[in-house]
Design a protein around this motif. Sequence first.
Motif, PDB file in Angstrom:
ATOM      1  N   UNK A 105       0.784  -1.557  -0.055  1.00  0.00           N
ATOM      2  CA  UNK A 105      -0.105  -0.326   0.199  1.00  0.00           C
ATOM      3  C   UNK A 105       0.765   1.169  -0.047  1.00  0.00           C
ATOM      4  N   UNK A 106       2.170   0.878  -0.037  1.00  0.00           N
ATOM      5  CA  UNK A 106       3.065   2.336   0.004  1.00  0.00           C
ATOM      6  C   UNK A 106       2.829   3.276  -1.071  1.00  0.00           C
ATOM      7  N   UNK A 107       2.753   4.431  -1.148  1.00  0.00           N
ATOM      8  CA  UNK A 107       3.534   4.960  -2.790  1.00  0.00           C
ATOM      9  C   UNK A 107       4.491   4.341  -3.248  1.00  0.00           C
ATOM     10  N   UNK A 108       5.273   3.654  -3.366  1.00  0.00           N
ATOM     11  CA  UNK A 108       6.038   3.725  -3.809  1.00  0.00           C
ATOM     12  C   UNK A 108       6.695   2.007  -3.721  1.00  0.00           C
ATOM     13  N   UNK A 109       5.619   1.534  -3.198  1.00  0.00           N
ATOM     14  CA  UNK A 109       5.389  -0.234  -3.099  1.00  0.00           C
ATOM     15  C   UNK A 109       6.015  -0.545  -5.065  1.00  0.00           C
ATOM     16  N   UNK A 110       5.261  -0.289  -5.676  1.00  0.00           N
ATOM     17  CA  UNK A 110       5.311  -0.987  -7.412  1.00  0.00           C
ATOM     18  C   UNK A 110       6.793  -0.730  -7.627  1.00  0.00           C
ATOM     19  N   UNK A 111       7.263   0.640  -7.391  1.00  0.00           N
ATOM     20  CA  UNK A 111       8.389   1.086  -7.583  1.00  0.00           C
ATOM     21  C   UNK A 111       9.299  -0.554  -7.533  1.00  0.00           C
ATOM     22  N   UNK A 112       9.628  -0.841  -5.446  1.00  0.00           N
ATOM     23  CA  UNK A 112      10.301  -1.306  -5.444  1.00  0.00           C
ATOM     24  C   UNK A 112       9.899  -2.733  -5.626  1.00  0.00           C
ATOM     25  N   UNK A 113       8.589  -3.756  -5.959  1.00  0.00           N
ATOM     26  CA  UNK A 113       8.915  -4.755  -6.315  1.00  0.00           C
ATOM     27  C   UNK A 113       9.082  -5.273  -7.719  1.00  0.00           C
ATOM     28  N   UNK A 114       8.872  -4.200  -8.607  1.00  0.00           N
ATOM     29  CA  UNK A 114       8.153  -4.483 -10.396  1.00  0.00           C
ATOM     30  C   UNK A 114      10.659  -4.420 -10.313  1.00  0.00           C
ATOM     31  N   UNK A 122      15.741 -11.251 -11.623  1.00  0.00           N
ATOM     32  CA  UNK A 122      15.598 -11.659 -12.143  1.00  0.00           C
ATOM     33  C   UNK A 122      16.186 -11.712 -13.976  1.00  0.00           C
ATOM     34  N   UNK A 123      15.730  -9.863 -14.155  1.00  0.00           N
ATOM     35  CA  UNK A 123      15.547  -9.516 -15.569  1.00  0.00           C
ATOM     36  C   UNK A 123      14.160  -9.752 -16.482  1.00  0.00           C
ATOM     37  N   UNK A 124      13.526  -9.959 -15.305  1.00  0.00           N
ATOM     38  CA  UNK A 124      11.987 -10.116 -16.528  1.00  0.00           C
ATOM     39  C   UNK A 124      10.874 -10.447 -15.309  1.00  0.00           C
ATOM     40  N   UNK A 125       9.648 -10.261 -16.314  1.00  0.00           N
ATOM     41  CA  UNK A 125       8.389 -10.391 -15.127  1.00  0.00           C
ATOM     42  C   UNK A 125       7.422 -11.166 -15.985  1.00  0.00           C
ATOM     43  N   UNK A 126       7.337 -12.538 -16.171  1.00  0.00           N
ATOM     44  CA  UNK A 126       6.126 -12.899 -17.226  1.00  0.00           C
ATOM     45  C   UNK A 126       5.174 -13.375 -16.134  1.00  0.00           C
ATOM     46  N   UNK A 158       2.492  -1.254 -13.106  1.00  0.00           N
ATOM     47  CA  UNK A 158       4.190  -0.517 -13.694  1.00  0.00           C
ATOM     48  C   UNK A 158       4.330  -1.755 -14.145  1.00  0.00           C
ATOM     49  N   UNK A 159       3.670  -3.050 -13.740  1.00  0.00           N
ATOM     50  CA  UNK A 159       4.301  -4.067 -14.452  1.00  0.00           C
ATOM     51  C   UNK A 159       3.959  -4.869 -15.698  1.00  0.00           C
ATOM     52  N   UNK A 160       3.013  -3.850 -15.752  1.00  0.00           N
ATOM     53  CA  UNK A 160       2.436  -4.662 -17.145  1.00  0.00           C
ATOM     54  C   UNK A 160       3.561  -3.613 -18.796  1.00  0.00           C
ATOM     55  N   UNK A 161       4.515  -2.841 -18.789  1.00  0.00           N
ATOM     56  CA  UNK A 161       5.085  -2.180 -20.159  1.00  0.00           C
ATOM     57  C   UNK A 161       6.197  -3.182 -19.654  1.00  0.00           C
ATOM     58  N   UNK A 162       6.445  -4.119 -19.057  1.00  0.00           N
ATOM     59  CA  UNK A 162       7.602  -5.292 -18.558  1.00  0.00           C
ATOM     60  C   UNK A 162       6.569  -6.498 -19.316  1.00  0.00           C
ATOM     61  N   UNK A 163       5.966  -6.469 -19.405  1.00  0.00           N
ATOM     62  CA  UNK A 163       4.974  -8.109 -19.303  1.00  0.00           C
ATOM     63  C   UNK A 163       4.840  -8.550 -20.663  1.00  0.00           C
ATOM     64  N   UNK A 164       5.396  -9.841 -21.460  1.00  0.00           N
ATOM     65  CA  UNK A 164       5.631 -10.010 -23.190  1.00  0.00           C
ATOM     66  C   UNK A 164       4.400 -10.668 -22.877  1.00  0.00           C
TER      67      UNK A 164
END
Length: 252
Positions: A69-78, A85-89, A128-134
Amino acid sequence: MAPTHTSLKGKVAVVTGASSGIGAEICRELSQWGASVALVGRDAGRLDSVLDDLTSTGADAIRLCVDITDDDAPEQVIGGTLAAFGAIDILVHAAGIFLPTPFTDTPDSDLDAQWAVNVRAPFRLTRSAVEHLGEGSAVIFVSSICGHVGFPNSSAYCATKGAVELLVKSLTAEFAPKGIRVNAVSPGNVRTSINAHLLADKAYEQQMLDSTPAGRVGEVSDIAPAVAFLASPAASYIHGASLLIDGGWVAS
């Protein structure tokens, strides 16, 4: 041996709510299917315990101690996952809170807290994740039977899970053409820390059993394999679905 349609070898998964319950079991299941897993949760000690379980079996995993719920959580996780790992699937939203209260006694704080964890946090993390999802990637929400039927004394929680159900459909309409699959699993009554205090009441437990055609309360091991399936190539034509895993509760 080459990966099969039920293998996640070479895939990277992010799982929120990974420190206990359904989320922890999902991490174990995904790792058994061959995925590398980023465990996300607030409790460092419990995260370390789950991480130790995984790495002791040779799994490739990290833990990210983040309050989603933190404001910067998406940036920390992604950022943390990509750095490791260099990717997120695969993105699994398993974090959730349940604060059952009669409607007229529900304070704004309970509504806001459940909305923040159950809806706002996964919305922002997915964004935040979707731009990294192929193509072939999967986003999976852990919804609830409360997103399909109404329950007394749970109006705020039901509202959040109803929102999750429509979010899955909306994201599907937007991202299915790009090959990104968005689905949900909807557990019924499952033994976890979130409802342990309720199931400790034998009368309450019997009421749940009487309402479940399968005649038992679910276990976390009933939920995790379905998440792994939805993340796998075996589910390549499943978009916008919400898989009920409830022992027949909603059907009865």
